[in-house]
Design a protein around this motif. Structure first.
Motif, PDB file in Angstrom:
ATOM      1  N   THR A   1      61.390  42.188  58.832  1.00  0.00           N
ATOM      2  CA  THR A   1      60.625  42.567  57.636  1.00  0.00           C
ATOM      3  C   THR A   1      59.135  42.366  57.853  1.00  0.00           C
ATOM      4  N   LYS A   2      58.779  41.304  58.580  1.00  0.00           N
ATOM      5  CA  LYS A   2      57.379  40.959  58.802  1.00  0.00           C
ATOM      6  C   LYS A   2      57.308  39.942  59.925  1.00  0.00           C
ATOM      7  N   VAL A   3      56.122  39.813  60.519  1.00  0.00           N
ATOM      8  CA  VAL A   3      55.919  38.883  61.634  1.00  0.00           C
ATOM      9  C   VAL A   3      54.640  38.093  61.394  1.00  0.00           C
ATOM     10  N   MET A   4      54.714  36.780  61.636  1.00  0.00           N
ATOM     11  CA  MET A   4      53.520  35.934  61.691  1.00  0.00           C
ATOM     12  C   MET A   4      53.391  35.388  63.114  1.00  0.00           C
ATOM     13  N   SER A   5      52.234  35.624  63.718  1.00  0.00           N
ATOM     14  CA  SER A   5      51.916  35.130  65.052  1.00  0.00           C
ATOM     15  C   SER A   5      50.950  33.962  64.910  1.00  0.00           C
ATOM     16  N   VAL A   6      51.350  32.791  65.384  1.00  0.00           N
ATOM     17  CA  VAL A   6      50.559  31.573  65.222  1.00  0.00           C
ATOM     18  C   VAL A   6      49.862  31.226  66.536  1.00  0.00           C
ATOM     19  N   ASP A   7      48.570  31.387  66.567  1.00  0.00           N
ATOM     20  CA  ASP A   7      47.709  31.101  67.717  1.00  0.00           C
ATOM     21  C   ASP A   7      48.230  31.773  68.990  1.00  0.00           C
ATOM     22  N   SER A   8      48.404  33.061  68.901  1.00  0.00           N
ATOM     23  CA  SER A   8      48.904  33.858  70.012  1.00  0.00           C
ATOM     24  C   SER A   8      48.100  35.139  70.114  1.00  0.00           C
ATOM     25  N   LEU A   9      48.096  35.738  71.296  1.00  0.00           N
ATOM     26  CA  LEU A   9      47.351  36.959  71.546  1.00  0.00           C
ATOM     27  C   LEU A   9      48.254  38.045  72.123  1.00  0.00           C
ATOM     28  N   PRO A  10      47.876  39.314  71.976  1.00  0.00           N
ATOM     29  CA  PRO A  10      48.669  40.386  72.571  1.00  0.00           C
ATOM     30  C   PRO A  10      48.497  40.488  74.086  1.00  0.00           C
ATOM     31  N   PHE A  11      47.443  39.854  74.630  1.00  0.00           N
ATOM     32  CA  PHE A  11      47.211  39.821  76.074  1.00  0.00           C
ATOM     33  C   PHE A  11      46.494  38.524  76.410  1.00  0.00           C
ATOM     34  N   TYR A  12      47.239  37.565  76.963  1.00  0.00           N
ATOM     35  CA  TYR A  12      46.640  36.278  77.297  1.00  0.00           C
ATOM     36  C   TYR A  12      45.635  36.392  78.432  1.00  0.00           C
TER      37      TYR A  12
ATOM     38  N   THR B   1      54.194  49.444  62.668  1.00  0.00           N
ATOM     39  CA  THR B   1      54.362  49.570  61.223  1.00  0.00           C
ATOM     40  C   THR B   1      54.844  48.287  60.564  1.00  0.00           C
ATOM     41  N   THR B   2      55.328  47.321  61.338  1.00  0.00           N
ATOM     42  CA  THR B   2      55.807  46.063  60.775  1.00  0.00           C
ATOM     43  C   THR B   2      54.634  45.252  60.229  1.00  0.00           C
ATOM     44  N   PRO B   3      54.679  44.795  58.976  1.00  0.00           N
ATOM     45  CA  PRO B   3      53.608  43.937  58.455  1.00  0.00           C
ATOM     46  C   PRO B   3      53.374  42.733  59.375  1.00  0.00           C
ATOM     47  N   PHE B   4      52.113  42.451  59.681  1.00  0.00           N
ATOM     48  CA  PHE B   4      51.807  41.462  60.729  1.00  0.00           C
ATOM     49  C   PHE B   4      50.655  40.567  60.287  1.00  0.00           C
ATOM     50  N   TRP B   5      50.894  39.266  60.374  1.00  0.00           N
ATOM     51  CA  TRP B   5      49.858  38.265  60.106  1.00  0.00           C
ATOM     52  C   TRP B   5      49.507  37.553  61.407  1.00  0.00           C
ATOM     53  N   VAL B   6      48.222  37.300  61.600  1.00  0.00           N
ATOM     54  CA  VAL B   6      47.738  36.529  62.739  1.00  0.00           C
ATOM     55  C   VAL B   6      47.056  35.273  62.209  1.00  0.00           C
ATOM     56  N   VAL B   7      47.591  34.122  62.588  1.00  0.00           N
ATOM     57  CA  VAL B   7      47.008  32.828  62.222  1.00  0.00           C
ATOM     58  C   VAL B   7      46.482  32.193  63.502  1.00  0.00           C
ATOM     59  N   TYR B   8      45.210  31.794  63.515  1.00  0.00           N
ATOM     60  CA  TYR B   8      44.650  31.232  64.740  1.00  0.00           C
ATOM     61  C   TYR B   8      43.819  29.991  64.425  1.00  0.00           C
ATOM     62  N   ALA B   9      43.664  29.147  65.447  1.00  0.00           N
ATOM     63  CA  ALA B   9      43.019  27.848  65.284  1.00  0.00           C
ATOM     64  C   ALA B   9      41.521  27.933  65.545  1.00  0.00           C
TER      65      ALA B   9
END
Length: 298
Positions: free
Chosen positions: A139-150, A235-243
């Motif tokens: 339904t949705k994704v939250m990415s916590v302190d992550s990147l699409p290309f490290y 299209t998936t709702p996406f949240w990015v949380v970063y420090a």
């Protein structure tokens, strides 16, 4: 994410400098295979809508334990453990790490009712790949302190090919490090990963207990995985949380890097967490829990 070798510390320094000091058809799920059934294990707690929690590199599901306890009053929480990390056995030799684990996560998620997904560090990248490969699965994704290309932590112009030599050096160094060197590197890495001194032993212990081959393979694959090309069509709702580590002179660069790397993702929601290093659930649990609550209850 913890990186535990002298060569691997190059990525740690880049990550610290930026963060704080640091077959797919629509909706399809891969078929289960006999050799792909032991990449993850899952502990389920609570009742309600499904939420999957995935830890990062060299971590165990215990990093999400307090979050899961909070969520379990209202949600059915699926605490994932990746094989090879912590004391969970690794039985795949020098075989691939990331894609088989992602495939098994897709199989598991497909047994649920369109779960929400929250992943830390490498777990966040795995969630991004799931959303790209299987639209409609989550339904949705939250990415916590992550990147699409490290690899972009080395340079804003980095490419897969430009970081491949460093990735291979990391693999070799992890496999060749003595036990003493390995532990010392883990100790230094833990300082970079959390402001909470009392939580650093957890990071070290999980890394020490992890399988060296699994660590070497996972980090070498992680560094050369670039998911940015697939961002515009998601299209998936996406949240990015970063420090943002305000104690570091480099902390202000985090927003610049995270915004740049996710700029092609439509309608992404970006949330910075102040006074935190990589393990936001350790450094700012109340703030992270509030963001998770907003994420699950828009």
């Amino acid at each position: 994410m913890a990186i535990s070798t002298p060569v691997g510390s190059v990525l740690v320094r880049a990550f610290v400098a930026i963060t704080a000091l640091f077959a797919a058809s629509v909706g399809a799920v891969p078929e289960a295979r006999a050799d792909n059934g032991d990449r993850i294990s899952v502990e389920v707690v609570g009742q309600g809508p499904d939420v999957i929690l995935v830890p990062g590199y060299a971590s165990t599901r215990e990093v999400w334990r307090e979050t899961a306890n909070t969520l379990s009053a209202r949600y059915r929480v699926h605490l994932v453990q990746l094989a090879g990390f912590g004391d969970v056995p690794w039985t795949h030799g020098d075989g691939p790490f990331l894609q088989p684990a992602i495939d098994e996560l897709a199989i598991y998620a497909g047994t649920l009712d369109r779960p929400a997904y929250i992943g830390h560090s490498m777990g966040g990248l795995m969630g991004l790949k799931l959303a790209q490969d299987h639209p409609g699965l989550l339904t949705k994704v939250m990415s916590v302190d992550s990147l699409p290309f490290y690899g972009s932590l080395f340079s804003s112009t980095a490419t897969i090919e430009s970081v491949r030599p460093a990735a291979e050096q990391m693999r070799t160094a992890i496999l060749g490090a003595s036990d003493e060197m390995f532990r010392n590197q883990q100790g230094m890495t833990a300082v970079a990963m959390t402001l909470k001194e009392e939580r650093r032993a957890e990071i070290v212990d999980a890394s020490i207990a992890s399988d060296r081959q699994a660590l070497a393979t996972a980090i070498s694959e992680l560094v050369v995985t670039d998911l940015r090309e697939g961002l515009p069509s998601m299209t998936t709702p996406f949240w990015v949380v970063y420090a943002l580590d305000n104690s570091s002179p480099y902390g202000a660069k985090s927003a610049e890097v995270w915004t740049r790397e996710y700029k092609a993702l439509p309608n992404v929601r970006m949330e910075a967490v102040q006074d935190s290093r990589h393990f936001i659930m350790f450094d700012q649990p109340e703030r992270l829990n509030a963001l998770i609550d907003a994420f699950l209850n828009p």
